[in-house]
Design a protein around this motif. Structure first.
Motif, PDB file in Angstrom:
ATOM      1  N   TYR A 113     -63.103  -4.583  18.036  1.00 35.17           N
ATOM      2  CA  TYR A 113     -62.956  -3.253  18.614  1.00 35.17           C
ATOM      3  C   TYR A 113     -61.580  -2.686  18.267  1.00 35.17           C
ATOM      4  O   TYR A 113     -60.592  -3.412  18.184  1.00 35.17           O
TER       5      TYR A 113
ATOM      6  N   HIS B 148     -68.784   3.135  22.410  1.00 40.53           N
ATOM      7  CA  HIS B 148     -69.609   3.161  21.206  1.00 40.53           C
ATOM      8  C   HIS B 148     -70.183   4.559  21.033  1.00 40.53           C
ATOM      9  O   HIS B 148     -70.523   5.204  22.009  1.00 40.53           O
TER      10      HIS B 148
ATOM     11  N   ARG C 180     -64.357  -9.199  23.630  1.00 40.93           N
ATOM     12  CA  ARG C 180     -65.039  -8.751  22.419  1.00 40.93           C
ATOM     13  C   ARG C 180     -64.089  -8.607  21.240  1.00 40.93           C
ATOM     14  O   ARG C 180     -62.963  -8.163  21.382  1.00 40.93           O
TER      15      ARG C 180
ATOM     16  N   TYR D  51     -65.297  -0.428  26.840  1.00 36.33           N
ATOM     17  CA  TYR D  51     -65.748  -0.518  25.454  1.00 36.33           C
ATOM     18  C   TYR D  51     -66.551   0.748  25.129  1.00 36.33           C
ATOM     19  O   TYR D  51     -67.486   1.079  25.843  1.00 36.33           O
TER      20      TYR D  51
ATOM     21  N   SER E 137     -58.417  -0.674  19.348  1.00 36.10           N
ATOM     22  CA  SER E 137     -57.781  -0.271  20.589  1.00 36.10           C
ATOM     23  C   SER E 137     -57.363   1.187  20.519  1.00 36.10           C
ATOM     24  O   SER E 137     -56.645   1.591  19.616  1.00 36.10           O
TER      25      SER E 137
ATOM     26  N   GLN F 280     -66.192   1.367  17.289  1.00 37.21           N
ATOM     27  CA  GLN F 280     -66.190   0.575  18.507  1.00 37.21           C
ATOM     28  C   GLN F 280     -64.773   0.584  19.035  1.00 37.21           C
ATOM     29  O   GLN F 280     -63.867   0.086  18.383  1.00 37.21           O
ATOM     30  N   PHE F 281     -64.611   1.166  20.203  1.00 38.61           N
ATOM     31  CA  PHE F 281     -63.263   1.320  20.733  1.00 38.61           C
ATOM     32  C   PHE F 281     -63.089   0.551  22.023  1.00 38.61           C
ATOM     33  O   PHE F 281     -64.041   0.327  22.763  1.00 38.61           O
ATOM     34  N   PHE F 282     -61.848   0.232  22.266  1.00 39.52           N
ATOM     35  CA  PHE F 282     -61.513  -0.603  23.397  1.00 39.52           C
ATOM     36  C   PHE F 282     -60.351   0.017  24.157  1.00 39.52           C
ATOM     37  O   PHE F 282     -59.479   0.633  23.551  1.00 39.52           O
TER      38      PHE F 282
END
Lengths: 236, 236
Positions: free
Chosen positions: B74, A178, B71, A176, B76, B226-228
């Motif tokens: 997020y 941020h 979560r 994850y 992708s 917010q990355f996943f």
DNA sequence: CAGTGGTCTAGACCACCGC
DNA sequence: CGGTGGTCTAGACCACTGG
């Protein structure tokens, strides 16, 4: 070592040693099959592996081609734990700030499927690249899986130890990301100004059987934060 | 549609419809083989696909299990161009700021393997998520491949048009990530303060035959960033 | 040690690319 | 249309997990 891994390795080595560039054509399947004395499926499996790794791409009706990216000095987000790979020429070191057994934070407990009363190994390190601060790392290891750690292990590659020393098999991880601003404490460790940009990467590492064993929060110095990622669109 | 894709889709649908959670066991291979009337290799191939997509994980000697991440909200990083997937509940819109044919910047030319005298389509958009600015996007399309664009296309999904309208096959992409601070111009478009943290993602998109056709620079509002990312460690 | 997934083969046939 | 990669099968055998 499995045959298809072996073949994949040799093809990759061949590409590196001959410094093949993006778009250069590899021998056709028939040739590779006889060269490695393997069936079509096996060679194909090797090539699929290399494709997943971003080393080649295959074009039906045409051939197998080398895939390269142009930029140097980027950290691969996927060559997981242990940059090592893309930064081979760079000098990486660590300062261990803290190492102890403690109770997990609520967040760590949640990510590791633990109770607040369970024990974890807590490791806090600062990582340097060519003498400059790269990142601040906090890790929580489920102590019932990673049963022992010491300063020596922790100042080297923890994951190598987990694999070889403890004989555990590392499977997959969820990451994850941020973007934010450094807190005073983080800025201090990284030798930056409070409020400077940062990238936080939280990762949950799982064993091959799906058990989470490590939750880590890595805060990157934005001046050193250049990341690289290869994607394949055929996922849909 | 190929058999193994079909099977993969059905398994994925099955997981979603029954809301299976992380760690839940799927039927064993033998069952899947007869259920889908397919050979072992084919079912395995489907499962490998799903494993690559991060939907399941397989444990030798034990079974096939559902993989989930916890979560929500997020983006992708890998479900490439067109977040769409992980943000299904969110409302995404675009403002087209500029659309024209021009000469590429030196950087764009380098990434697209073009000459400075070649033509590109240049698109500049601001993307919104639930009414808030998400990112500023600048794209350069090789005009000899992407031969036509207009405002309508560009305010919707450009990639769908490229695939369906132009019949091109999108292959793989190289992504480069940087953390930095917003310039005055960027801050203006995003409705943020100059100097606020940002994430820049530069991507080179290739067709399946390896030709680069799109170079894009996306600047993310850090408050929405917010990355996943899911990784599989068996790459070595 | 039974159950289950992983590897490997040989071969038939299909689908796409480019000349 | 020839060359090349992709799919699919049936089956033998191997390797790991967990009771």
């Amino acid at each position: 070592m499995l045959k298809y891994q072996q073949i994949a390795e040799e093809i990759e080595k061949y590409i590196e040693e001959n410094e093949l560039q993006q778009g250069e054509k590899l021998p056709v399947l028939d040739t590779l099959m006889s060269q490695f004395d393997a069936s079509k499926s096996t060679v194909t499996k090797s090539l699929d592996l290399l494709e997943k790794k971003g080393v080649v791409f295959q074009v039906r009706g045409s051939g197998i081609f080398v895939r390269r990216h142009k930029r140097k000095g980027y950290i691969s987000l996927l060559s997981n734990q242990g940059f090592k790979k893309d930064l081979e020429e760079s000098h990486l070191t660590s300062d261990v700030i803290e190492l102890k057994v403690r109770k997990p934070t609520a967040e760590a407990a949640r990510n590791l499927n633990l109770e607040l009363a369970d024990d974890v190994y807590y490791v806090k390190r600062v990582r340097y690249i060519n003498g400059q601060t790269l990142c601040l790392e906090e890790s929580f290891f489920n102590k019932s899986i990673v049963t022992y750690l010491n300063k020596e292990i922790v100042s080297e590659s923890i994951f190598n130890y987990i694999r070889e020393g403890l004989g555990l098999k590392i499977g997959f991880s969820d990451m994850y990301l941020h973007v934010g601003m450094l807190t005073a404490m983080e800025a201090d460790y990284l030798g930056m100004e409070e409020g400077a940009p940062k990238l936080d990467v939280e990762t949950v590492f799982h064993l091959t059987n799906g058990q989470p064993f490590d939750f880590s929060i890595v805060t990157y110095n934005y001046e050193q934060s250049q990341f690289f990622l290869q994607a394949n669109s055929q996922l849909l």
